[in-house]
Motif scaffolding. Sequence first.
Motif, PDB file in Angstrom:
ATOM      1  N   VAL A 173       0.840  -1.211   0.000  1.00 23.92           N
ATOM      2  CA  VAL A 173       0.000   0.000   0.000  1.00 23.92           C
ATOM      3  C   VAL A 173       0.873   1.259   0.000  1.00 23.92           C
ATOM      4  O   VAL A 173       0.604   2.213  -0.735  1.00 23.92           O
ATOM      5  CB  VAL A 173      -0.956  -0.016   1.222  1.00 23.92           C
ATOM      6  CG1 VAL A 173      -1.659   1.328   1.381  1.00 23.92           C
ATOM      7  CG2 VAL A 173      -1.981  -1.133   1.036  1.00 23.92           C
ATOM      8  N   GLU A 174       1.942   1.260   0.791  1.00 18.19           N
ATOM      9  CA  GLU A 174       2.820   2.447   0.857  1.00 18.19           C
ATOM     10  C   GLU A 174       3.390   2.761  -0.525  1.00 18.19           C
ATOM     11  O   GLU A 174       3.499   3.922  -0.917  1.00 18.19           O
ATOM     12  CB  GLU A 174       4.001   2.238   1.821  1.00 18.19           C
ATOM     13  CG  GLU A 174       3.632   2.065   3.284  1.00 18.19           C
ATOM     14  CD  GLU A 174       2.961   0.723   3.555  1.00 18.19           C
ATOM     15  OE1 GLU A 174       3.363  -0.288   2.919  1.00 18.19           O
ATOM     16  OE2 GLU A 174       2.021   0.680   4.363  1.00 18.19           O
ATOM     17  N   ALA A 175       3.767   1.709  -1.266  1.00 20.33           N
ATOM     18  CA  ALA A 175       4.347   1.932  -2.601  1.00 20.33           C
ATOM     19  C   ALA A 175       3.280   2.496  -3.549  1.00 20.33           C
ATOM     20  O   ALA A 175       3.560   3.384  -4.357  1.00 20.33           O
ATOM     21  CB  ALA A 175       4.911   0.620  -3.155  1.00 20.33           C
ATOM     22  N   MET A 176       2.050   1.987  -3.433  1.00 17.25           N
ATOM     23  CA  MET A 176       0.986   2.490  -4.305  1.00 17.25           C
ATOM     24  C   MET A 176       0.686   3.956  -3.981  1.00 17.25           C
ATOM     25  O   MET A 176       0.525   4.782  -4.876  1.00 17.25           O
ATOM     26  CB  MET A 176      -0.283   1.642  -4.142  1.00 17.25           C
ATOM     27  CG  MET A 176      -0.149   0.244  -4.726  1.00 17.25           C
ATOM     28  SD  MET A 176      -1.732  -0.608  -4.856  1.00 17.25           S
ATOM     29  CE  MET A 176      -1.946  -1.228  -3.202  1.00 17.25           C
ATOM     30  N   VAL A 177       0.646   4.262  -2.675  1.00 13.76           N
ATOM     31  CA  VAL A 177       0.345   5.639  -2.274  1.00 13.76           C
ATOM     32  C   VAL A 177       1.471   6.576  -2.727  1.00 13.76           C
ATOM     33  O   VAL A 177       1.217   7.673  -3.231  1.00 13.76           O
ATOM     34  CB  VAL A 177       0.115   5.720  -0.742  1.00 13.76           C
ATOM     35  CG1 VAL A 177       0.014   7.166  -0.284  1.00 13.76           C
ATOM     36  CG2 VAL A 177      -1.151   4.959  -0.375  1.00 13.76           C
ATOM     37  N   ALA A 178       2.710   6.132  -2.581  1.00 13.85           N
ATOM     38  CA  ALA A 178       3.837   6.968  -3.008  1.00 13.85           C
ATOM     39  C   ALA A 178       3.764   7.221  -4.517  1.00 13.85           C
ATOM     40  O   ALA A 178       4.001   8.347  -4.992  1.00 13.85           O
ATOM     41  CB  ALA A 178       5.166   6.300  -2.645  1.00 13.85           C
TER      42      ALA A 178
END
Length: 413
Positions: A173-178
């Motif tokens: 999720v963090e990678a998608m949000v970034a």
Amino acid sequence: MDSSVFDGRRVAVAVGGGIAAYKACELVRTLRRASAEVRVVMTPAAQAFVTPLTLQSLSGHPVLTEPFDAASEAGFGHLALARWAELFVVAPATADLLARIRAGLANDAVTTALLAFPGPVLLAPAMNVAMWNNPLTQANVAALTAEARYRLVGPATGLLADGDSGPGRLAEVEAMVAACGELLGQGALAGRTVLVTAGPTREFLDPVRFLSNPSTGKMGLAMAQAARRRGAKVTVVLGPAGEVDRRGLEVQDVVTAEQMREAVLARVASVDFFVAAAAVSDWRPKERAPQKRKKGSASEAESLLLERTPDVLAEAAEAVRGLARRPVLVGFAAETEAVLENASAKLLRKGLDAIIANDVSAPDAGFAVDTNRVTVLTRGGTRLELSGTKVEVAERLWDFLLGPQAEPVRARR
Ligand code: CTP
């Protein structure tokens, strides 16, 4: 990452049918916590993994599940979603969904909305490793990402839900949000500053009465929001316009032309674009009575002595004239007759780069309506006609101001 990039931004999350669909819930939550507005659209297969109700609760909006369902079309259908979104995230992007997007199909709510969407699309693939490695899937991904507006995040490598291991896991999720943050911060105006005046001004003759006009600030706010969607840092000097969409904007509220002048002159030298869309009152009472003015005798005509207010735009243009790096100056011209002649005279008189001429007597243009019909005139002699909602006109105006046709306008800076 600077989370303010999400503030008030409109992200559509398109959920495909795979075991990783549950992670879309966390994605929606995280985007909302970062102050983005999120709407969700799901394929039929996705609904076998996560219920629309879950994603409705998390996003705060009904979820679009059918392309041609009467109820959802009446509310917020696939075209409305495509117009609303600044960014689509497809998570998980299954092999089937990637193939259908690539083929331009429109056979469910997700593909129909995507086909109508011209903006950036983040694809977060998730599937079995063999399906990912299949040359057909690879060809689909390559064809999509050959277009700059399609970006890929993941797939991550690791143990997959089906026991295989390799590339195929949905990105964290963090990678998608970034990746969303990067895409949202990458518009044509990223790193640029825009100053906009909007709304009317009020010029008081006593504590309870003023001269003003019916401007609601819609066109100026549409210009401001469209600039922000392209990544600009936008300040609006706003007259008393009532409720407007302030999300993501720095708003300096003012009341009088004099206050608008001060707020603009304090900022104009340091911005890249100055767009004067305010309907500044041209006159003010020469005197402002400290107490409520009493009526004279009913039989006699009474007079009010007026004086001119400052011309905010002309003064701003004067203030930046000769600067090594001055803003592009864009004015509006509200006219009721000889529209183009009057507008082009204003363009020259005020020393502008471009003016947007507006026939405010037409029923589909001008004050307090949602539509507009304008002609853009530049100092170099370019002329462009635009019509549509004020939001659409604002988008096309920025396309023009940032496009090749306006190159000479920007080169004057
Ligand atoms: N404008 C301004 N300050 C004023 C008057 C106008 O900044 N006191 C700006 C408006 O925001 C617009 C442009 O100047 O961008 C033209 O405004 P408009 O009302 O069309 O024209 P005026 O200059 O007021 O001229 P006139 O009323 O004679 O048409």
